[in-house]
Design an enzyme around this catalytic site. Structure first.
Site, PDB file in Angstrom:
ATOM      1  N   TYR A 171       0.842  -1.202   0.000  1.00  0.00           N
ATOM      2  CA  TYR A 171       0.000   0.000   0.000  1.00  0.00           C
ATOM      3  C   TYR A 171       0.876   1.250   0.000  1.00  0.00           C
ATOM      4  O   TYR A 171       0.633   2.201  -0.750  1.00  0.00           O
ATOM      5  CB  TYR A 171      -0.897  -0.049   1.236  1.00  0.00           C
ATOM      6  CG  TYR A 171      -1.667   1.200   1.563  1.00  0.00           C
ATOM      7  CD1 TYR A 171      -2.891   1.465   0.954  1.00  0.00           C
ATOM      8  CD2 TYR A 171      -1.198   2.099   2.529  1.00  0.00           C
ATOM      9  CE1 TYR A 171      -3.617   2.605   1.284  1.00  0.00           C
ATOM     10  CE2 TYR A 171      -1.923   3.236   2.861  1.00  0.00           C
ATOM     11  CZ  TYR A 171      -3.124   3.484   2.234  1.00  0.00           C
ATOM     12  OH  TYR A 171      -3.847   4.601   2.562  1.00  0.00           O
ATOM     13  N   LYS A 202       1.172   4.224  -2.764  1.00  0.00           N
ATOM     14  CA  LYS A 202       0.859   5.618  -2.452  1.00  0.00           C
ATOM     15  C   LYS A 202       2.046   6.531  -2.768  1.00  0.00           C
ATOM     16  O   LYS A 202       1.854   7.686  -3.186  1.00  0.00           O
ATOM     17  CB  LYS A 202       0.455   5.759  -0.980  1.00  0.00           C
ATOM     18  CG  LYS A 202      -0.889   5.115  -0.636  1.00  0.00           C
ATOM     19  CD  LYS A 202      -2.046   5.733  -1.417  1.00  0.00           C
ATOM     20  CE  LYS A 202      -3.396   5.229  -0.907  1.00  0.00           C
ATOM     21  NZ  LYS A 202      -4.528   5.784  -1.677  1.00  0.00           N
TER      22      LYS A 202
END
Length: 258
Positions: free
Chosen positions: A148, A152
């Site tokens: 994740y 990002k």
């Protein structure tokens, strides 16, 4: 008069719902897109009339699904704002991260924003519109959830890429990087551990965690006219987390240095 449209992906969640409600202040129509179509519909009905809040089922990792979303919007007005909010985190450590999780997290948290932007690019050019990507403090520092976080971090660079390449068309591209946000997911953690927010807030200089409305206000600012000269930036909405951690500062200030 042509209606102005804001599109919010991942709109069935607390952050997406807050963003959709806030953008209605200066858009004629807000389209709430989510893979959970019933959830998006429920949020839309709570926010207001169906001619202003329109729900649509969409898998933002699927080009075909996004193309269908574009067709739904094509005759409704002009897209002035695209908010790439859909996202999720899976494994908490590299050791727990499988190749499947790595690819899935990158598909949802990074590639989906690229696919949505390219799909709505002609409309955003026509409106000289704004893109706001919902990133995370995880893309700025290491706080766990590696797949994740890597996605990002890529999303922040993608934000700058759009700002630089598409600025000549009048398109602005910015990102918001929230810290811990008090959503239903965190409420579930609090049910298992009543002290979870107390434990989390001690790392934040403001001594609290972020509310979905805090994120929505930042998005509305970046998408609106007050930010007309702002493009290519990441605005942390993190109660001071990325500025430094008070708990660590106190620890170091109390230690001896030679």
């Amino acid at each position: 008069m042509t209606k102005s449209i804001a599109i919010v992906t991942g709109a069935a969640g607390d952050i997406g719902a807050a963003i959709a409600a806030r953008l209605a202040d200066d858009h004629d129509v807000v389209l709430l897109a989510d893979i959970d179509a019933p959830g998006a519909s429920a949020v839309a009905s709570k926010l207001g009339p169906d001619d202003r809040f329109v729900a649509a089922g969409c898998d933002v990792t699927s080009e075909a699904s996004i193309a269908e979303l574009v067709r739904c919007v094509a005759n409704a007005g002009v897209v002035r704002t695209l908010v790439n909010n859909a996202g999720a985190a899976r494994a908490t450590s590299l050791h727990e991260t499988t190749p499947e999780i790595w690819r899935a997290d990158n598909a949802l948290n990074l590639e989906a924003a690229f696919l949505c932007f390219r799909a709505f690019e002609p409309m955003l050019k026509a409106s000289k519109g704004s893109v706001v990507n919902i990133a995370s403090v995880n893309g700025m520092n290491v706080f766990g959830h590696p797949a994740y976080s890597a996605a990002k971090a890529g999303l922040l660079h993608f934000t700058r890429l759009v700002a630089v390449e598409y600025g000549k068309f009048g398109i602005r591209s910015n990102a918001v990087a929230p810290g811990t946000v008090k959503t239903q997911a965190w409420e579930k953690r609090a049910a298992a551990n009543p002290n979870v927010f107390e434990e989390a807030r001690r790392w934040y200089p403001l001594q609290r965690v972020v509310d979905p409305q805090d994120v929505a206000n930042a998005v509305a600012f970046l998408a609106g006219p007050l930010a007309a000269a702002i493009s290519g930036v990441c605005l942390p909405v993190d109660c001071g987390l990325t500025a430094g951690q008070a708990e660590l500062a106190r620890t170091f200030s109390q230690s001896e240095h030679y």
